[in-house]
Motif scaffolding. Structure first.
Motif, PDB file in Angstrom:
ATOM      1  N   ALA A  61       0.583  -1.681   0.217  1.00  0.00           N
ATOM      2  CA  ALA A  61       0.041   0.231  -0.040  1.00  0.00           C
ATOM      3  C   ALA A  61       1.064   1.137   0.474  1.00  0.00           C
ATOM      4  N   ARG A  62       0.379   2.386  -0.705  1.00  0.00           N
ATOM      5  CA  ARG A  62       1.619   3.037  -0.871  1.00  0.00           C
ATOM      6  C   ARG A  62       0.607   4.533  -0.615  1.00  0.00           C
ATOM      7  N   PHE A  63       0.708   5.610  -0.192  1.00  0.00           N
ATOM      8  CA  PHE A  63       0.201   6.583   0.182  1.00  0.00           C
ATOM      9  C   PHE A  63       0.730   8.147  -0.100  1.00  0.00           C
ATOM     10  N   VAL A  64      -0.108   8.708  -0.333  1.00  0.00           N
ATOM     11  CA  VAL A  64       0.663  10.162  -0.903  1.00  0.00           C
ATOM     12  C   VAL A  64      -0.478  11.033  -0.012  1.00  0.00           C
ATOM     13  N   GLN A  75      -2.493  15.870  -7.350  1.00  0.00           N
ATOM     14  CA  GLN A  75      -1.075  15.892  -7.474  1.00  0.00           C
ATOM     15  C   GLN A  75      -0.635  14.376  -7.421  1.00  0.00           C
ATOM     16  N   GLY A  76      -1.013  14.016  -5.965  1.00  0.00           N
ATOM     17  CA  GLY A  76      -0.250  13.067  -5.126  1.00  0.00           C
ATOM     18  C   GLY A  76      -0.896  11.343  -6.558  1.00  0.00           C
ATOM     19  N   VAL A  77      -2.257  11.652  -6.632  1.00  0.00           N
ATOM     20  CA  VAL A  77      -2.819  10.671  -7.573  1.00  0.00           C
ATOM     21  C   VAL A  77      -2.274  10.254  -8.284  1.00  0.00           C
ATOM     22  N   GLU A  78      -1.657  11.863  -9.507  1.00  0.00           N
ATOM     23  CA  GLU A  78      -0.848  12.031 -10.627  1.00  0.00           C
ATOM     24  C   GLU A  78       0.480  11.090 -10.278  1.00  0.00           C
ATOM     25  N   VAL A  96     -15.796  17.282  -7.535  1.00  0.00           N
ATOM     26  CA  VAL A  96     -16.102  17.918  -8.932  1.00  0.00           C
ATOM     27  C   VAL A  96     -14.551  18.233  -9.098  1.00  0.00           C
ATOM     28  N   ALA A  97     -13.769  19.117  -7.884  1.00  0.00           N
ATOM     29  CA  ALA A  97     -12.556  19.612  -8.328  1.00  0.00           C
ATOM     30  C   ALA A  97     -11.518  18.264  -8.141  1.00  0.00           C
ATOM     31  N   SER A  98     -11.800  17.341  -7.431  1.00  0.00           N
ATOM     32  CA  SER A  98     -10.980  15.957  -7.164  1.00  0.00           C
ATOM     33  C   SER A  98     -11.012  15.201  -8.259  1.00  0.00           C
ATOM     34  N   GLY A  99     -11.669  16.122  -9.689  1.00  0.00           N
ATOM     35  CA  GLY A  99     -11.986  14.948 -10.892  1.00  0.00           C
ATOM     36  C   GLY A  99     -11.003  14.662 -11.475  1.00  0.00           C
TER      37      GLY A  99
END
Length: 300
Positions: A61-64, A75-78, A96-99
């Motif tokens: 498991a890698r957490f951001v 950015q973390g998901v990217e 919405v903004a996390s889209g």
């Protein structure tokens, strides 16, 4: 006095996950995780559960870090996408903004599932969710029963962009509307912190001294509200509701500082998130939502 618990079971879909996983072989995978907060006790417990369950089945498991920053979350998901993780669990800070985080995962062919909060993105693979409107109704019903008759109440609902908290507040407001003698005289959205609960409640109690109950979007807000109520010498005179059932909130219920909280076990939720992703990666794509159960905790 003892705390009573009224248990609402997991949905049938969620209950069948364990059987499915026992029947299918699990392969080593890398699971990316972006939770909404690193410090909220609810998410701290969820993180530990995700780590433990991932280790049990041989995953990494890698957490951001996000800490309620949409930009940091995206950015973390990217970054996770760039690392080539096999699946992503995300608790979206803003529906919405996390889209763009969902778009990035989908473009790379990586399943991305919302946990604890939901997104408005069509790229959301699935939601490991709760019956948000239904829980809001349950809180409203509990409070209306507790108050009876005529009362003026307030709502501090949670972050403006978080669909989960809008849905909870909608369910609550719909239930309260069934009781014409109960009037909502104040309503405000706010970040989920004790500091915000304290600050808003301090102003609220001055502007609306007639308020006899305050709905709070989660336990952190509720505990902040309780501090303001205590400082005003009104503990026991104003009913406060919370959500999540974190240990400090359950202790506050037992002490009579909170009227109730709704326990949505973050440990069970974290495990369910990993198991749901495992089910998907094993080839079962016949679902888009799995609901966690909840328990109302109050003091009799």
């Amino acid at each position: 006095m003892p705390i009573t618990r009224r248990f609402l079971a997991l949905t049938a879909t969620a209950a069948l996950l364990c059987q499915t996983l026992l029947a299918a072989p699990l392969h080593a995978e890398v699971l990316g995780v972006s939770l909404a907060s690193d410090t909220n006790p609810f998410y701290v417990a969820m993180r530990k559960s995700i780590e433990a369950r991932a280790a049990e089945i041989g995953w990494e498991a890698r957490f951001v870090t996000a800490n309620e920053s949409v930009a940091a979350q995206v950015q973390g998901v990217e970054d996770l996408v760039a690392q080539g993780v096999d699946g992503i669990l995300i608790s979206p800070i803003d529906a919405v903004a996390s889209g763009p985080a969902y778009e990035a995962a989908a473009a790379a062919g990586i399943p991305i599932m919302s946990i604890a909060r939901q997104a408005a993105s069509a790229k959301q693979t699935a939601a490991i969710a709760m019956d948000e409107v239904g829980i809001g109704h349950a809180i409203g019903d509990w409070l209306a029963t507790r108050l009876g008759g005529t009362a003026k109440i307030a709502m501090i609902t949670g972050p403006s962009g978080a669909e989960t908290f809008r849905n909870l507040a909608t369910g609550f407001a719909e239930e309260i509307a069934k009781h014409p003698g109960i009037e909502v005289v104040f309503r405000k959205e706010a970040p989920l912190s004790r500091e915000q609960g304290l600050r808003i409640a301090e102003d609220l109690l001055v502007a609306h001294p007639e308020v006899v109950a305050i709905y709070a979007g989660n336990d952190e807000l509720a505990l902040g509200v309780a501090q303001a109520v205590s400082a005003a010498g009104l503990t026991g005179k104003i009913v406060i509701t919370g959500l999540n059932g974190v240990p400090p909130a359950k202790a506050a219920v037992a002490a009579g500082e909170l009227g109730m909280t709704v326990e949505i076990n973050p440990v069970a939720w974290g495990k369910l998130g990993v198991d749901t992703m495992a089910k998907w990666l094993a080839g079962d794509h016949g679902f888009d939502r799995v609901n966690i159960g909840h328990t109302i905790i109050d003091r009799k």
